[in-house]
Enzyme design. Sequence first.
Site, PDB file in Angstrom:
ATOM      1  N   ARG A 252       0.846  -1.197   0.000  1.00 20.39           N
ATOM      2  CA  ARG A 252       0.000   0.000   0.000  1.00 20.39           C
ATOM      3  C   ARG A 252       0.872   1.233   0.000  1.00 20.39           C
ATOM      4  O   ARG A 252       1.785   1.349   0.811  1.00 20.39           O
ATOM      5  CB  ARG A 252      -0.910   0.026   1.237  1.00 20.39           C
ATOM      6  CG  ARG A 252      -1.885  -1.125   1.270  1.00 20.39           C
ATOM      7  CD  ARG A 252      -2.800  -1.073   2.469  1.00 20.39           C
ATOM      8  NE  ARG A 252      -3.611  -2.287   2.517  1.00 20.39           N
ATOM      9  CZ  ARG A 252      -4.512  -2.549   3.454  1.00 20.39           C
ATOM     10  NH1 ARG A 252      -4.730  -1.668   4.425  1.00 20.39           N
ATOM     11  NH2 ARG A 252      -5.203  -3.671   3.420  1.00 20.39           N
TER      12      ARG A 252
ATOM     13  N   ARG B  35       2.548   1.618  10.209  1.00 16.93           N
ATOM     14  CA  ARG B  35       2.052   1.964   8.876  1.00 16.93           C
ATOM     15  C   ARG B  35       3.217   1.865   7.907  1.00 16.93           C
ATOM     16  O   ARG B  35       4.101   2.713   7.901  1.00 16.93           O
ATOM     17  CB  ARG B  35       1.493   3.380   8.896  1.00 16.93           C
ATOM     18  CG  ARG B  35       0.588   3.724   7.737  1.00 16.93           C
ATOM     19  CD  ARG B  35       0.014   5.114   7.879  1.00 16.93           C
ATOM     20  NE  ARG B  35      -0.914   5.244   8.979  1.00 16.93           N
ATOM     21  CZ  ARG B  35      -2.199   4.868   8.942  1.00 16.93           C
ATOM     22  NH1 ARG B  35      -2.693   4.363   7.834  1.00 16.93           N
ATOM     23  NH2 ARG B  35      -2.982   5.014   9.984  1.00 16.93           N
TER      24      ARG B  35
ATOM     25  N   GLU C 236      -5.394  -0.995  15.406  1.00 13.39           N
ATOM     26  CA  GLU C 236      -6.361  -1.752  14.618  1.00 13.39           C
ATOM     27  C   GLU C 236      -5.635  -2.948  14.004  1.00 13.39           C
ATOM     28  O   GLU C 236      -4.807  -2.789  13.104  1.00 13.39           O
ATOM     29  CB  GLU C 236      -6.936  -0.858  13.524  1.00 13.39           C
ATOM     30  CG  GLU C 236      -7.958  -1.564  12.663  1.00 13.39           C
ATOM     31  CD  GLU C 236      -8.158  -0.862  11.317  1.00 13.39           C
ATOM     32  OE1 GLU C 236      -8.098   0.378  11.271  1.00 13.39           O
ATOM     33  OE2 GLU C 236      -8.356  -1.579  10.327  1.00 13.39           O
TER      34      GLU C 236
ATOM     35  N   SER D  15     -10.063  -5.848  10.679  1.00 17.53           N
ATOM     36  CA  SER D  15     -11.236  -5.137  10.215  1.00 17.53           C
ATOM     37  C   SER D  15     -12.101  -6.179   9.535  1.00 17.53           C
ATOM     38  O   SER D  15     -11.658  -6.838   8.608  1.00 17.53           O
ATOM     39  CB  SER D  15     -10.781  -4.057   9.230  1.00 17.53           C
ATOM     40  OG  SER D  15     -11.849  -3.218   8.913  1.00 17.53           O
TER      41      SER D  15
ATOM     42  N   ARG E 147       1.262  -4.975  13.111  1.00 13.74           N
ATOM     43  CA  ARG E 147       0.631  -4.399  14.298  1.00 13.74           C
ATOM     44  C   ARG E 147       0.493  -5.438  15.402  1.00 13.74           C
ATOM     45  O   ARG E 147       0.597  -5.111  16.593  1.00 13.74           O
ATOM     46  CB  ARG E 147      -0.735  -3.813  13.933  1.00 13.74           C
ATOM     47  CG  ARG E 147      -0.558  -2.589  13.072  1.00 13.74           C
ATOM     48  CD  ARG E 147      -1.863  -1.989  12.659  1.00 13.74           C
ATOM     49  NE  ARG E 147      -1.603  -0.859  11.759  1.00 13.74           N
ATOM     50  CZ  ARG E 147      -2.553  -0.099  11.225  1.00 13.74           C
ATOM     51  NH1 ARG E 147      -3.818  -0.356  11.490  1.00 13.74           N
ATOM     52  NH2 ARG E 147      -2.228   0.901  10.437  1.00 13.74           N
TER      53      ARG E 147
END
Length: 449
Positions: free
Chosen positions: A260, A275, A347, A350, A389
């Site tokens: 990403r 990130r 997070e 999801s 994470r």
Amino acid sequence: MIDLQLLRQQPEIFREALRKRGEDIALVDEILAADEARRKILAELEALRNQRNTASKEIGKMKEDAAREDAKARARVVNEKIDAREKEIAEVEPRLRALVAEHPNIPAPDVPIGKDETENVIIKSFGKPRDFDFEPRAHWDLGPALGILDFERGIKLAGSRFFVMSGAGAKLQRALLQWLLDFHIAQGYREFQLPYLVKEDIMFGAGQLPKFRDNLYRDYERDAWFVPTAEVPLTGLHAGEILNAKNLPLNYTAYTPCWRKEPMSAGKDVRGIKRVYQFDKVEMYKYCLPAESAKELENLLNDAIATVAALGFTYRVKILCTGDLGFSAHKTYDIEVWSPGVNEWLEVSSCSNVGDFQARRSNIRFRREAGAKTEFVHTLNGSGLGVPRTMIAILENNQQKDGSVAVPEVLRERAMNRVALCLFRTASRAKRCASKLSRRKKISRADEL
RNA sequence: GGAGGGGUCGCAUAGCCCGGUCUAGUGCGCCCGCCUGCUAAGUGGGUCUAGGGGGUUAUACCUCUAGCGCGGGUUCAAAUCCCGCCCCCUCCGCCA
């Protein structure tokens, strides 16, 4: 993709959806206008084609040359009209398609209304953050100190937001990946090994294109895009297929790296591995009957929660409000785990019910029985889990005063090796090993195997 | 990368040379029915998808348009002729 026929019949549903998401409702009227224009032209075009087809058949039967030439001349006139209409439709149709493709999914009725992530609602929480008798360190300090995380070399190799893991860290991460996959297999998911590059239409089908073009890495020479999540190839897997209703639900899981570009978060979370431009993730995916998707979302969420619970995390579950809901999602839960070093909720998963949104874009259907009409399946996806994470949370939550990190119980068997054991095990064991290591002045370079 | 063969309505195939009679045939499978007292045989019919229009409470149904790997072109007319591309198979070459 939304249902254009439904939009035509009940546009208010779609205006309501856009309003809830805080987006411009003008899109609905633009779609309606383009749709009407298209249908008007189409009706004329088809009438003209019909005229030509009829004429052609007659010409085929004609014997007399003069009459034949005359008929041909007349047909040419019709063709000119057809050409004009075809040009018009070639302009309107792509525009309509683009507009429809831009429309986000409709939020489920029970999704809370809200403007952005601050209005997401916590629906469940478990555990209490651990008490430390020392100042817990962040993973960007812990990792390099243990010799398992190397930011400088990641930057040297690939630029900012890339990192290198090695030794016991690399092994722990591999153990985590394998454990996650095996855990999901035990939950009834079928494991897949998938291409990490996909074609453009597959990207479109998963809802990534055209909207998230700027987020994606791409091979310009070939029609190939790097997957930002396994959800993409897992959606594409059955693109264009008609599934047998008897086989539903299909429960799939896959590990893939994820790429990403993260242009929207420039300058955000620049430290550490929260990130990054490339990360590993294990994904769960379901194809199911429309009536089952709400229930399956709860199953998916519970399966994801089971992973964070097994890893011993303090976690909470949020339902995303309409303003924070992803483009393709009908309803989404996020699972966040507490991490004391970065001092925030991360997070790690999801879980979304996408409804028929991706199924429409990817043309994935099913038949209730032989000969029955085809219907679109519903699809769901959920991370189980995002690896960096989760690694942050493992390192930071399980850190010991001496800088060692206890390996979570469930990973021990897989993560065991001689030296890593000293760094990553139980508190007492770690203490003993750590003192031994510090005597050897190896605490910062304990990454050899 | 080179040479050859191939891609047709679930599967298997015909049609392509020589454009119209293709509303794409046939076999298998599947669905509905008939016959025969019993999972066999026979027999009649049906059986792709998408979109537009009509029709219906909703189905059903009627009708038109498009689709024969994908995209262009020629033509009144393309599964059929021409060009480009993709994929599969066989062989050769090269390389992990």
